[in-house]
Structure formats: structure tokens, C-alpha cells
Design a protein around this motif. Structure first.
Motif, PDB file in Angstrom:
ATOM      1  N   LEU A 268       0.843  -1.195   0.000  1.00  0.00           N
ATOM      2  CA  LEU A 268       0.000   0.000   0.000  1.00  0.00           C
ATOM      3  C   LEU A 268       0.882   1.250   0.000  1.00  0.00           C
ATOM      4  O   LEU A 268       1.174   1.821   1.062  1.00  0.00           O
ATOM      5  N   PRO A 269       1.319   1.685  -1.176  1.00  0.00           N
ATOM      6  CA  PRO A 269       2.198   2.860  -1.278  1.00  0.00           C
ATOM      7  C   PRO A 269       1.376   4.138  -1.102  1.00  0.00           C
ATOM      8  O   PRO A 269       0.879   4.711  -2.070  1.00  0.00           O
ATOM      9  N   TRP A 270       1.241   4.597   0.117  1.00  0.00           N
ATOM     10  CA  TRP A 270       0.269   5.642   0.445  1.00  0.00           C
ATOM     11  C   TRP A 270       0.476   6.931  -0.324  1.00  0.00           C
ATOM     12  O   TRP A 270      -0.498   7.577  -0.745  1.00  0.00           O
ATOM     13  N   ASP A 271       1.713   7.344  -0.527  1.00  0.00           N
ATOM     14  CA  ASP A 271       1.941   8.591  -1.273  1.00  0.00           C
ATOM     15  C   ASP A 271       1.425   8.467  -2.706  1.00  0.00           C
ATOM     16  O   ASP A 271       0.767   9.376  -3.224  1.00  0.00           O
ATOM     17  N   ALA A 272       1.691   7.341  -3.343  1.00  0.00           N
ATOM     18  CA  ALA A 272       1.220   7.127  -4.713  1.00  0.00           C
ATOM     19  C   ALA A 272      -0.299   7.041  -4.750  1.00  0.00           C
ATOM     20  O   ALA A 272      -0.948   7.589  -5.662  1.00  0.00           O
ATOM     21  N   ILE A 273      -0.880   6.349  -3.775  1.00  0.00           N
ATOM     22  CA  ILE A 273      -2.339   6.209  -3.713  1.00  0.00           C
ATOM     23  C   ILE A 273      -3.002   7.576  -3.545  1.00  0.00           C
ATOM     24  O   ILE A 273      -3.957   7.920  -4.261  1.00  0.00           O
ATOM     25  N   ASN A 274      -2.505   8.357  -2.612  1.00  0.00           N
ATOM     26  CA  ASN A 274      -3.112   9.664  -2.353  1.00  0.00           C
ATOM     27  C   ASN A 274      -2.930  10.624  -3.524  1.00  0.00           C
ATOM     28  O   ASN A 274      -3.841  11.395  -3.862  1.00  0.00           O
ATOM     29  N   LEU A 275      -1.766  10.568  -4.159  1.00  0.00           N
ATOM     30  CA  LEU A 275      -1.525  11.437  -5.313  1.00  0.00           C
ATOM     31  C   LEU A 275      -2.461  11.057  -6.461  1.00  0.00           C
ATOM     32  O   LEU A 275      -3.064  11.917  -7.114  1.00  0.00           O
ATOM     33  N   ARG A 276      -2.610   9.750  -6.702  1.00  0.00           N
ATOM     34  CA  ARG A 276      -3.502   9.284  -7.765  1.00  0.00           C
ATOM     35  C   ARG A 276      -4.945   9.724  -7.496  1.00  0.00           C
ATOM     36  O   ARG A 276      -5.647  10.171  -8.408  1.00  0.00           O
ATOM     37  N   ASN A 277      -5.386   9.590  -6.271  1.00  0.00           N
ATOM     38  CA  ASN A 277      -6.755   9.986  -5.933  1.00  0.00           C
ATOM     39  C   ASN A 277      -6.984  11.479  -6.154  1.00  0.00           C
ATOM     40  O   ASN A 277      -8.082  11.896  -6.545  1.00  0.00           O
ATOM     41  N   ASN A 278      -5.965  12.275  -5.938  1.00  0.00           N
ATOM     42  CA  ASN A 278      -6.117  13.717  -6.161  1.00  0.00           C
ATOM     43  C   ASN A 278      -6.102  14.074  -7.641  1.00  0.00           C
ATOM     44  O   ASN A 278      -6.803  14.985  -8.077  1.00  0.00           O
ATOM     45  N   PHE A 279      -5.321  13.341  -8.427  1.00  0.00           N
ATOM     46  CA  PHE A 279      -5.375  13.549  -9.878  1.00  0.00           C
ATOM     47  C   PHE A 279      -6.799  13.339 -10.398  1.00  0.00           C
ATOM     48  O   PHE A 279      -7.275  14.039 -11.294  1.00  0.00           O
ATOM     49  N   LYS A 280      -7.491  12.366  -9.821  1.00  0.00           N
ATOM     50  CA  LYS A 280      -8.830  12.031 -10.288  1.00  0.00           C
ATOM     51  C   LYS A 280      -9.863  13.144 -10.034  1.00  0.00           C
ATOM     52  O   LYS A 280     -10.948  13.108 -10.574  1.00  0.00           O
ATOM     53  N   LYS A 281      -9.517  14.098  -9.194  1.00  0.00           N
ATOM     54  CA  LYS A 281     -10.414  15.224  -8.953  1.00  0.00           C
ATOM     55  C   LYS A 281     -10.538  16.163 -10.160  1.00  0.00           C
ATOM     56  O   LYS A 281     -11.459  16.957 -10.241  1.00  0.00           O
ATOM     57  N   LEU A 282      -9.573  16.061 -11.069  1.00  0.00           N
ATOM     58  CA  LEU A 282      -9.510  16.971 -12.210  1.00  0.00           C
ATOM     59  C   LEU A 282     -10.175  16.343 -13.423  1.00  0.00           C
ATOM     60  O   LEU A 282      -9.975  15.167 -13.726  1.00  0.00           O
ATOM     61  N   GLU A 283     -10.976  17.138 -14.133  1.00  0.00           N
ATOM     62  CA  GLU A 283     -11.618  16.679 -15.357  1.00  0.00           C
ATOM     63  C   GLU A 283     -10.595  16.218 -16.392  1.00  0.00           C
ATOM     64  O   GLU A 283     -10.854  15.336 -17.197  1.00  0.00           O
ATOM     65  N   LEU A 284      -9.414  16.832 -16.340  1.00  0.00           N
ATOM     66  CA  LEU A 284      -8.352  16.473 -17.293  1.00  0.00           C
ATOM     67  C   LEU A 284      -8.030  14.980 -17.260  1.00  0.00           C
ATOM     68  O   LEU A 284      -7.628  14.415 -18.276  1.00  0.00           O
TER      69      LEU A 284
END
Length: 286
Positions: A268-284
Motif C-alpha cells: 500500500l504505497p500511500w503517497d502514490a495512492i493519495n496522489l492518484r486519488n487527487n489527480f482524479k479530482k480533475l476533469e483532465l
């Protein structure tokens, strides 16, 4: 020509009902070294979160389909050794079942884990909490039906188990007389492991490495190290071993018997998981 080692990329998440294991497996795929002796093969895993509860085991139909897909790969390639990059702990089922057949039941399994993974469907609905019991044919019945090479209790040595924090669902360790060694003992001496191998005269050894056997102070990409979580509030045992201790042990074991399999699970690479989840907030990115 088939190669000596098959490396299964197996991002299964349904066994622990945690979709973060998918990304964890993909990151681990980049970490684990390759060699010319390996064929790297992806096990097809459903990414649909359908919440199937038609059985005692969550998403059982998907899990069985994925186990069978891994079995087909291994039977076709017929490797001498298997490396499995999970995913949840139940990714060990297909590879250990295959290796137990390959080595005619003369296989020892070092199970590095803070928890024993020997519960029953009456105690849990998550397959990753009953992997050993299922391999012994006393766990998830429908899953057992697709396995072919039943293990005995003597074939497992739970290594790094936190005995003082065993839960009621972990009591089968004693009921089924599973050998275990605590981190405190392994810190001083690996003689119990060597003795277990020699007493049983195993032909070969495989390893199940649940990364939560590590201390969260030494390795941060595990469940108890989730950002914002107080370790003392974690509802299960927390690992105490250091990375170098586990791999030093394995290097010594290789001098005793061939190491023919390894599963790396529950990354569970938490930094990668959290960063990915934040990318998903963007319509891009959607």
C-alpha cells in the motif's frame, strides 16, 4: 522455450476488499527485479466493484475465476519457480498450490506475516484472511474445490507472527497446531527455521511475504502506516520486523534449500495512492 521462473503480475484486490491493492501491485511490479530467467505474465483481474455477496466469501466468483486464470498460466508454462506480485494475500493460493504439486507435497512455506491468515468463513468474509486454512482444505469450500494439492499443517511456519495480538479469528493457529516464530525469537536466532526445514526434510521452500510483517517505522507502504492513522489505534497486530532482517533470513535459507517461490502481497504505497486519488479530482484525468 519456457523459462525457469514465471513472474505473475496479479493485482487482485477482492480478497481483501481493498481496491488500493491494484495500484500497490503495479508499483511493486516496478520494484521487484527481473532477470533473463523469468517470463513475466499478467493474471487478468476484474476491476469491477460489484460487491458480490452471493456466497460467504466476498466476490467469490471473481476470485475463483482469477485463481483459475493463474492456474492455466502455470500449468501451461510449467515453471520450476514462481514469483507472484500481489495484490492481496490470496494471490498465493494458485502459486503455492502449483508448487506443492510440483514438489510432490515436499514443500515448506515460510509465511512472513504479522497475522496468521487461518480464519474460516464463519469468522471472516475476506479470502485473504483464510489463505492457509484454504490451502489446508479447511477454509473457503468453493475455493478449495479448484485447488489440487492439499497442504498439511507441518508445511507452514508462521514467521514474524505477533502472538500477543492474536484475535479470536486467529485462534485456529492453536486449533490446527501451526508452527510459528515471533519477531523477538527471529531477532536472536533463525535456528527454529532451520530446524523446521531439517525435521521435515523439505525438498524446497517457498515464501509468502505479506509486507505488513515489517514495522511501520521501517517500511511505510503498509496498512498500519496510513497517513493520519495512529499506530496504537490500528485494530490488528502491527508488524515488528525490519526489511534487512527478513531478507538476511531468506539469504541464509537459500544456503539450506532451494527457494522456489515468493509471493509479495498487500503493498500500500500511500503517497502514490493519495496522489492518484487527487489527480482524479480533475476533469483532465477523467
Amino acid at each position: 522455450m519456457n523459462k525457469e521462473i514465471v513472474k505473475l503480475i496479479y493485482p487482485q484486490w477482492q480478497g481483501g476488499q481493498n481496491f488500493n491493492y491494484v495500484l500497490g501491485a503495479k508499483v511493486m511490479e516496478a520494484i521487484v527485479p527481473n532477470s533473463e530467467k523469468m517470463d513475466e505474465i499478467n493474471v487478468p483481474v476484474s476491476l469491477e466493484k460489484n460487491g458480490d455477496k452471493t456466497s460467504q466469501i466476498d466476490d467469490e466468483a471473481a476470485l475463483i475465476k482469477q485463481i483459475q486464470a493463474a492456474q492455466v498460466i502455470l500449468e501451461d508454462r510449467n515453471p520450476a519457480k514462481v514469483i507472484t506480485i500481489g495484490g492481496d494475500c490470496s494471490t498465493s493460493l494458485a502459486s503455492l498450490d502449483y508448487l506443492n504439486g510440483k514438489y510432490h507435497g515436499n514443500l515448506g512455506v515460510l509465511w512472513f506475516d504479522a497475522h496468521p491468515d487461518i480464519s474460516s468463513p464463519e469468522q471472516s468474509s475476506h479470502l485473504h484472511e483464510m489463505v492457509i486454512s484454504t490451502l489446508m482444505n479447511i477454509g473457503a469450500k468453493n475455493v478449495q474445490n479448484v485447488l489440487k494439492h492439499q497442504f498439511s499443517n507441518k508445511q507452514f511456519l508462521l514467521s514474524g507472527l505477533i502472538e500477543k495480538d492474536l484475535r479470536p479469528m486467529d485462534s485456529n493457529v492453536f486449533k490446527y497446531d501451526i508452527n510459528f516464530v515471533t519477531p523477538q525469537v527471529l531477532k536472536e536466532d533463525i535456528a527454529p527455521i532451520i530446524e523446521w526445514i531439517n525435521q521435515n526434510n523439505f525438498e524446497a521452500v517457498a515464501v509468502h511475504l505479506d509486507l505488513d510483517v515489517f514495522s511501520p517505522q521501517d517500511f511505510r507502504s503498509i496498512y498500519p502506516a496510513e497517513p493520519g492513522l495512529k499506530i496504537e489505534d490500528f485494530p490488528a497486530a502491527v508488524g515488528e520486523m525490519k526489511i534487512h532482517q527478513v531478507f538476511d533470513i531468506l539469504a541464509k535459507i537459500e544456503h539450506e534449500k532451494p527457494l522456489v517461490g515468493m509471493t509479495v502481497a498487500e503493498h500500500l504505497p500511500w503517497d502514490a495512492i493519495n496522489l492518484r486519488n487527487n489527480f482524479k479530482k480533475l476533469e483532465l484525468f477523467n
